[in-house]
Motif scaffolding. Structure first.
Motif, PDB file in Angstrom:
ATOM      1  N   GLU A 142       0.842  -1.196   0.000  1.00 37.00           N
ATOM      2  CA  GLU A 142       0.000   0.000   0.000  1.00 37.00           C
ATOM      3  C   GLU A 142       0.880   1.250   0.000  1.00 37.00           C
ATOM      4  OE1 GLU A 142      -2.773   2.427  -0.415  1.00 37.00           O
ATOM      5  OE2 GLU A 142      -3.530   0.386  -0.105  1.00 37.00           O
ATOM      6  N   MET A 167      -0.525  -0.860  -4.542  1.00 36.81           N
ATOM      7  CA  MET A 167      -1.905  -0.405  -4.386  1.00 36.81           C
ATOM      8  C   MET A 167      -1.949   1.017  -3.861  1.00 36.81           C
ATOM      9  SD  MET A 167      -3.294  -3.766  -2.326  1.00 36.81           S
ATOM     10  CE  MET A 167      -2.398  -3.231  -0.861  1.00 36.81           C
ATOM     11  N   ASP A 168      -3.043   1.706  -4.175  1.00 28.58           N
ATOM     12  CA  ASP A 168      -3.352   3.016  -3.589  1.00 28.58           C
ATOM     13  C   ASP A 168      -4.853   3.035  -3.329  1.00 28.58           C
ATOM     14  OD1 ASP A 168      -3.986   5.647  -2.986  1.00 28.58           O
ATOM     15  OD2 ASP A 168      -2.552   6.502  -4.411  1.00 28.58           O
ATOM     16  N   HIS A 169      -5.233   2.800  -2.084  1.00 26.67           N
ATOM     17  CA  HIS A 169      -6.650   2.705  -1.734  1.00 26.67           C
ATOM     18  C   HIS A 169      -7.221   4.006  -1.181  1.00 26.67           C
ATOM     19  CE1 HIS A 169      -6.179  -1.815  -1.850  1.00 26.67           C
ATOM     20  NE2 HIS A 169      -7.309  -1.618  -2.498  1.00 26.67           N
ATOM     21  N   ARG A 174      -9.378   5.316  -8.333  1.00 22.75           N
ATOM     22  CA  ARG A 174      -9.168   3.878  -8.432  1.00 22.75           C
ATOM     23  C   ARG A 174     -10.376   3.096  -7.892  1.00 22.75           C
ATOM     24  NH1 ARG A 174      -3.897   2.374  -9.953  1.00 22.75           N
ATOM     25  NH2 ARG A 174      -2.477   4.140 -10.114  1.00 22.75           N
ATOM     26  N   GLN A 175     -10.192   2.218  -6.917  1.00 21.88           N
ATOM     27  CA  GLN A 175     -11.324   1.407  -6.450  1.00 21.88           C
ATOM     28  C   GLN A 175     -12.461   2.263  -5.914  1.00 21.88           C
ATOM     29  OE1 GLN A 175     -10.434  -1.405  -3.309  1.00 21.88           O
ATOM     30  NE2 GLN A 175     -12.442  -2.372  -3.409  1.00 21.88           N
ATOM     31  N   TYR A 182     -17.718   4.681  -1.270  1.00 21.82           N
ATOM     32  CA  TYR A 182     -16.686   4.499  -0.247  1.00 21.82           C
ATOM     33  C   TYR A 182     -17.270   4.719   1.148  1.00 21.82           C
ATOM     34  CZ  TYR A 182     -12.525   5.505   2.560  1.00 21.82           C
ATOM     35  OH  TYR A 182     -11.570   5.516   3.547  1.00 21.82           O
ATOM     36  N   ARG A 204      -6.414   9.817   4.384  1.00 18.96           N
ATOM     37  CA  ARG A 204      -5.953   8.894   3.355  1.00 18.96           C
ATOM     38  C   ARG A 204      -5.631   9.617   2.048  1.00 18.96           C
ATOM     39  NH1 ARG A 204      -9.274   3.146   4.029  1.00 18.96           N
ATOM     40  NH2 ARG A 204      -8.378   2.643   6.062  1.00 18.96           N
ATOM     41  N   SER A 208      -1.871   9.665   0.310  1.00  9.00           N
ATOM     42  CA  SER A 208      -1.619   9.321  -1.089  1.00  9.00           C
ATOM     43  C   SER A 208      -0.787  10.403  -1.766  1.00  9.00           C
ATOM     44  CB  SER A 208      -2.954   9.139  -1.821  1.00  9.00           C
ATOM     45  OG  SER A 208      -2.748   8.875  -3.184  1.00  9.00           O
ATOM     46  N   HIS A 233      -2.792  -2.190  -9.346  1.00  9.51           N
ATOM     47  CA  HIS A 233      -4.010  -2.549  -8.630  1.00  9.51           C
ATOM     48  C   HIS A 233      -5.061  -1.462  -8.809  1.00  9.51           C
ATOM     49  CE1 HIS A 233      -5.933  -5.028  -5.497  1.00  9.51           C
ATOM     50  NE2 HIS A 233      -6.417  -3.898  -5.003  1.00  9.51           N
ATOM     51  N   ASP A 234      -6.255  -1.872  -9.214  1.00 10.48           N
ATOM     52  CA  ASP A 234      -7.385  -0.949  -9.337  1.00 10.48           C
ATOM     53  C   ASP A 234      -7.085   0.202 -10.290  1.00 10.48           C
ATOM     54  OD1 ASP A 234      -8.829  -2.454  -7.498  1.00 10.48           O
ATOM     55  OD2 ASP A 234      -8.188  -1.248  -5.791  1.00 10.48           O
ATOM     56  N   SER A 285     -18.031  -2.898  -5.305  1.00 12.35           N
ATOM     57  CA  SER A 285     -17.635  -1.496  -5.147  1.00 12.35           C
ATOM     58  C   SER A 285     -18.289  -0.587  -6.189  1.00 12.35           C
ATOM     59  CB  SER A 285     -16.107  -1.363  -5.245  1.00 12.35           C
ATOM     60  OG  SER A 285     -15.470  -2.111  -4.245  1.00 12.35           O
TER      61      SER A 285
END
Length: 384
Positions: A142, A167-169, A174-175, A182, A204, A208, A233-234, A285
């Motif tokens: 992450e 990943m970057d959540h 992205r996701q 969210y 968050r 990022s 990812h995503d 999602s």
């Protein structure tokens, strides 16, 4: 044909075709493959059931649910791994990449107190012959995590590590491009007030912006140096995919839009989608459905993600079996859960039913449209 395992009267699915025939294996390898019947004694009569290659799972985070089954509860690591492994093997998975997230905890050392026992549990159980499937590690890195490099360092040279993703959540892209979605998911999951969720969201996003680029560059440099296959990812936009390709990534995990998946194909990245998305008919999602991508030929690999049993079910869904109106056919569909993930992970000795390769095999029967795993062999030895 002669060997340690002889199978007769099986509906064999190779990488190219379906055929009715027989198979022999010895010393953990497939030694023969013939159409038609065999008269050799000791053959296992499949009674027309499918003979399939053992499944290869690149991304499942299911282990941690066994190690921490309740908040604040840590189960003994070896038995947690064994419980996870039993469920994986029963689903037909003979090679599994346990995905461990390098994120969370108040500090790097705090999170390592959870990660180290799980990895040691895998190592001990595997060395002791306690496991049915073969286990590797997939490190989910992450980039918004301030101490992600500190978390990666103890596993940099670990021989169990064969795959990594970046990943970057952070919400807002992205996701979680849909902030409302969210909030809906995390408010229910974490029981936060609106004020607490607002603070978490802002934190968050700031993380990022502060750490994302630096950590992404550093992590992919380590992965390239180790020779690890790296996944993005995503991916949401073509720009995300272009960045991933420039950094040497080879798989696009769970692209969230059709545009990103098309870009992944143009850049030569393998496209991995969730089997639960495919089986359920959509993303939890609210992102692009795996079925929509499959209709455009934009699914190379399926992952069970959080439901091990979904992997084989997803492949049969993709094939158009079990009542579906159309599909790509079973050989191509099964490639998404066998040969394609094996190749993506540089495991050329498995994923296909072919003389000389590992005898990782499944006996499967289709019952009311649902694939049922009846037997599992890993390297010619029955494990489930």
């Amino acid at each position: 044909m002669a060997g340690d395992l002889i199978v007769a009267n099986a509906r064999i699915v190779t990488a190219e075709a379906e055929l009715t025939g027989s198979l022999a294996a010895a010393g953990g390898r497939i030694t023969g493959l013939d159409e038609g019947a065999t008269g050799l004694a000791g053959a296992v009569d499949f009674e027309g059931d499918y003979l399939l290659p053992g499944l290869v799972e690149l991304h499942t985070d299911h282990l941690e649910r066994h190690y921490t089954p309740r908040p604040g509860v840590r189960w003994p690591a070896v038995t947690a791994v064994m419980a996870h492994d039993a469920q994986v093997a029963a689903a037909g998975i003979t090679t599994v990449f346990d995905a461990l997230a390098l994120v969370g905890g108040r500090s790097g050392e705090d999170r390592l107190e959870t990660l180290r026992p799980m990895v040691d549990g895998i190592r001990q159980a595997q060395a002791g012959g306690m496991l049915r499937a073969e286990h590797f590690l997939h490190l989910r890195c992450e980039v918004t995590e301030a101490h992600v490099l500190e978390l990666f360092e103890p596993f940099r040279d670990d021989p169990l590590v064969h795959f990594m993703s970046v990943m970057d959540h952070a919400p807002g892209h992205r996701q979680f491009a849909d902030l409302a979605k969210y909030r809906e998911i995390y408010k229910g999951m974490l029981g936060m007030t609106d004020e607490q969720l607002d603070a978490q969201t802002a934190s968050r996003i700031a993380a990022s912006r502060t750490y994302g680029v630096t950590n992404r560059d550093a992590l992919t440099a380590i992965g390239r140096e180790r020779g690890l296959p790296i996944a993005s990812h995503d991916d949401e936009t073509p720009a995300h995919v272009a960045e991933a390709a420039a950094l040497g990534m080879v798989v696009s995990e769970f692209p969230t839009t059709l545009a990103a998946a098309r870009a992944a194909r143009q850049h030569g990245l393998q496209i991995l989608m969730g089997a639960p998305n495919l089986v359920r008919g959509g993303s939890h999602s609210g992102n692009v459905s795996a079925g929509e991508l499959a209709a455009e030929g934009l699914v190379d690999i399926l992952s069970s993600d959080y439901v091990p049993v979904s992997l084989l079910h997803g492949a049969f869904t993709l094939a158009g079996k079990g009542g579906a109106d159309s599909g790509i056919g079973l050989p191509a569909a099964l490639a998404t859960v066998s040969v394609n993930p094996a190749r993506a992970a540089s495991l050329g000795d498995r994923g296909r039913i072919e003389p000389g390769l590992r005898a990782d095999l499944l006996r499967v029967r289709l019952v009311d449209g649902v694939p049922v795993v009846r037997s599992v062999w890993r390297e010619g030895e029955r494990v489930a």
